[in-house]
Design a protein around this motif. Structure first.
Motif, mmCIF file in Angstrom:
data_model
loop_
_atom_site.group_PDB
_atom_site.id
_atom_site.type_symbol
_atom_site.label_atom_id
_atom_site.label_comp_id
_atom_site.label_asym_id
_atom_site.label_seq_id
_atom_site.Cartn_x
_atom_site.Cartn_y
_atom_site.Cartn_z
ATOM 1 N N ARG A 1 0.826 -1.215 0.000
ATOM 2 C CA ARG A 1 0.000 0.000 0.000
ATOM 3 C C ARG A 1 0.855 1.258 0.000
ATOM 4 N N ALA A 2 1.948 1.246 0.751
ATOM 5 C CA ALA A 2 2.795 2.441 0.817
ATOM 6 C C ALA A 2 3.372 2.759 -0.569
ATOM 7 N N PHE A 3 3.813 1.736 -1.287
ATOM 8 C CA PHE A 3 4.387 1.990 -2.617
ATOM 9 C C PHE A 3 3.305 2.400 -3.616
ATOM 10 N N THR A 4 2.136 1.810 -3.472
ATOM 11 C CA THR A 4 1.043 2.174 -4.379
ATOM 12 C C THR A 4 0.638 3.632 -4.172
ATOM 13 N N TYR A 5 0.478 3.997 -2.905
ATOM 14 C CA TYR A 5 0.068 5.369 -2.581
ATOM 15 C C TYR A 5 1.136 6.349 -3.062
ATOM 16 N N SER A 6 2.389 5.980 -2.841
ATOM 17 C CA SER A 6 3.504 6.813 -3.250
ATOM 18 C C SER A 6 3.483 7.075 -4.751
ATOM 19 N N GLY A 7 3.264 6.031 -5.518
ATOM 20 C CA GLY A 7 3.178 6.181 -6.973
ATOM 21 C C GLY A 7 2.002 7.074 -7.345
ATOM 22 N N THR B 1 9.201 10.212 0.510
ATOM 23 C CA THR B 1 9.328 9.040 -0.363
ATOM 24 C C THR B 1 8.565 7.888 0.286
ATOM 25 N N ALA B 2 8.415 6.828 -0.471
ATOM 26 C CA ALA B 2 7.724 5.661 0.086
ATOM 27 C C ALA B 2 8.491 5.132 1.296
ATOM 28 N N ASN C 1 10.474 6.738 3.248
ATOM 29 C CA ASN C 1 10.327 7.659 4.364
ATOM 30 C C ASN C 1 9.039 7.441 5.145
ATOM 31 N N HIS C 2 8.020 7.058 4.425
ATOM 32 C CA HIS C 2 6.721 6.846 5.075
ATOM 33 C C HIS C 2 6.801 5.752 6.157
ATOM 34 N N PHE C 3 7.725 4.813 5.969
ATOM 35 C CA PHE C 3 7.910 3.781 7.006
ATOM 36 C C PHE C 3 8.344 4.441 8.310
ATOM 37 N N TYR C 4 9.286 5.420 8.174
ATOM 38 C CA TYR C 4 9.819 6.062 9.377
ATOM 39 C C TYR C 4 8.837 7.079 9.941
ATOM 40 N N GLU C 5 8.098 7.731 9.032
ATOM 41 C CA GLU C 5 7.130 8.734 9.478
ATOM 42 C C GLU C 5 5.963 8.077 10.199
ATOM 43 N N LYS C 6 5.546 6.924 9.736
ATOM 44 C CA LYS C 6 4.324 6.362 10.280
ATOM 45 C C LYS C 6 4.338 4.852 10.528
ATOM 46 N N LEU C 7 4.687 4.084 9.505
ATOM 47 C CA LEU C 7 4.442 2.641 9.591
ATOM 48 C C LEU C 7 5.162 1.962 10.759
ATOM 49 N N LEU C 8 6.412 2.380 11.029
ATOM 50 C CA LEU C 8 7.144 1.734 12.121
ATOM 51 C C LEU C 8 6.640 2.175 13.501
ATOM 52 N N THR C 9 5.789 3.195 13.533
ATOM 53 C CA THR C 9 5.254 3.641 14.831
ATOM 54 C C THR C 9 3.943 2.930 15.192
ATOM 55 N N LEU C 10 3.344 2.271 14.222
ATOM 56 C CA LEU C 10 1.995 1.722 14.465
ATOM 57 C C LEU C 10 1.964 0.573 15.468
ATOM 58 N N LYS C 11 3.028 -0.216 15.489
ATOM 59 C CA LYS C 11 3.110 -1.333 16.436
ATOM 60 C C LYS C 11 2.888 -0.850 17.882
#
Ligand code: ADP
Ligand code: NI
Length: 214
Positions: A133-139, A167-168, A170-180
């Motif tokens: 989803r992150a890569f799809t949204y990024s595109g 970037t896609a 970056n989104h991991f660091y901005e959000k995805l890795l915080t969700l856990k």
């Protein structure tokens, strides 16, 4: 009766979200709905409320409506047109409004059903599906997959960061890795742990490949 309403909700959501390209397509709803049931069973939450809130949770999204209020009104009239008790209707609307409003309700989710559905929605942003989803949204918004010069921006202040390109990765660091760390339920935490681990492994691999190490 309840299963008939769930089926009608599925139909309604499929029609309303068809052609949605920003990551809120019907299949996102399908996954959140299935996962909400899985978590509800483990947590002893009401299956009907969780199903309905999961199915309808993105109908009110401001990206799809002129305003959040207009979106909530749409969900409210749909519920009124179906045989749902007043108590259930209020409960479902409460969950959806806490989920779609920016940052949600300041006290967080009030009921176990709300906690379950919010966990299911957040879990769909991480793990194998979350990566896709992150890569799809990024595109979709024209971002690069990664840019090392943007990546160092993680040392910048929040405002500098927010206003610049992302970037896609970056989104991991901005959000995805915080969700856990933001899961509500025990079972949600357990599922998040495994999905988080997969993203960490994925990122390690990604940076190795980026530098031509492997
Ligand atoms: P939600 O489903 O919680 O409403 P969003 O609308 O913020 O989430 O995002 C939908 C999907 O797109 C999620 O999987 C999210 O991780 C991803 N996404 C959102 N913003 C970005 C971004 N700037 N870069 C990459 N992916 C993003
Ligand atoms: Ni969602």
């Amino acid at each position: 009766m309840e299963s008939k309403i769930i089926e009608e909700a599925q139909q309604y959501v499929k029609e309303t979200l068809s052609g949605e390209g920003s990551g809120h397509d019907w299949w996102h709803i399908y996954r959140v709905y299935k996962l909400a049931i899985t978590i509800a069973e483990k947590e002893g939450a009401d299956r009907f409320i969780c199903s309905m809130a999961a199915l309808l949770h993105d109908i009110a999204d401001e990206k799809l409506n002129s305003s959040e209020e207009a979106g909530m009104q749409k969900v409210s009239s749909w519920l009124s047109d179906h045989k749902i008790t007043a108590t259930d209707k209020i409960h479902i609307l409460e969950i959806i409004s806490s989920m779609s409003f920016k940052g949600g309700n300041s006290q967080g989710m009030q009921t176990i059903e709300g906690k379950v559905v919010q966990d299911a929605d957040r879990l769909d942003a991480i793990g194998a599906i979350g990566i896709a989803r992150a890569f799809t949204y990024s595109g979709h918004i024209g971002q690069l997959i990664y840019d090392p010069e943007i990546h160092v921006r993680s040392q910048m202040t929040k405002d500098e960061y927010r206003n610049g390109p992302s970037t896609a990765i970056n989104h991991f660091y901005e959000k995805l890795l915080t969700l856990k760390g933001r899961m509500n339920t025990e079972h949600g935490k357990k599922l998040a742990e495994a999905r988080h681990q997969l993203m960490e492994t994925y990122l390690d691999e990604f940076f190795h490949e980026w530098e031509g190490i492997k």
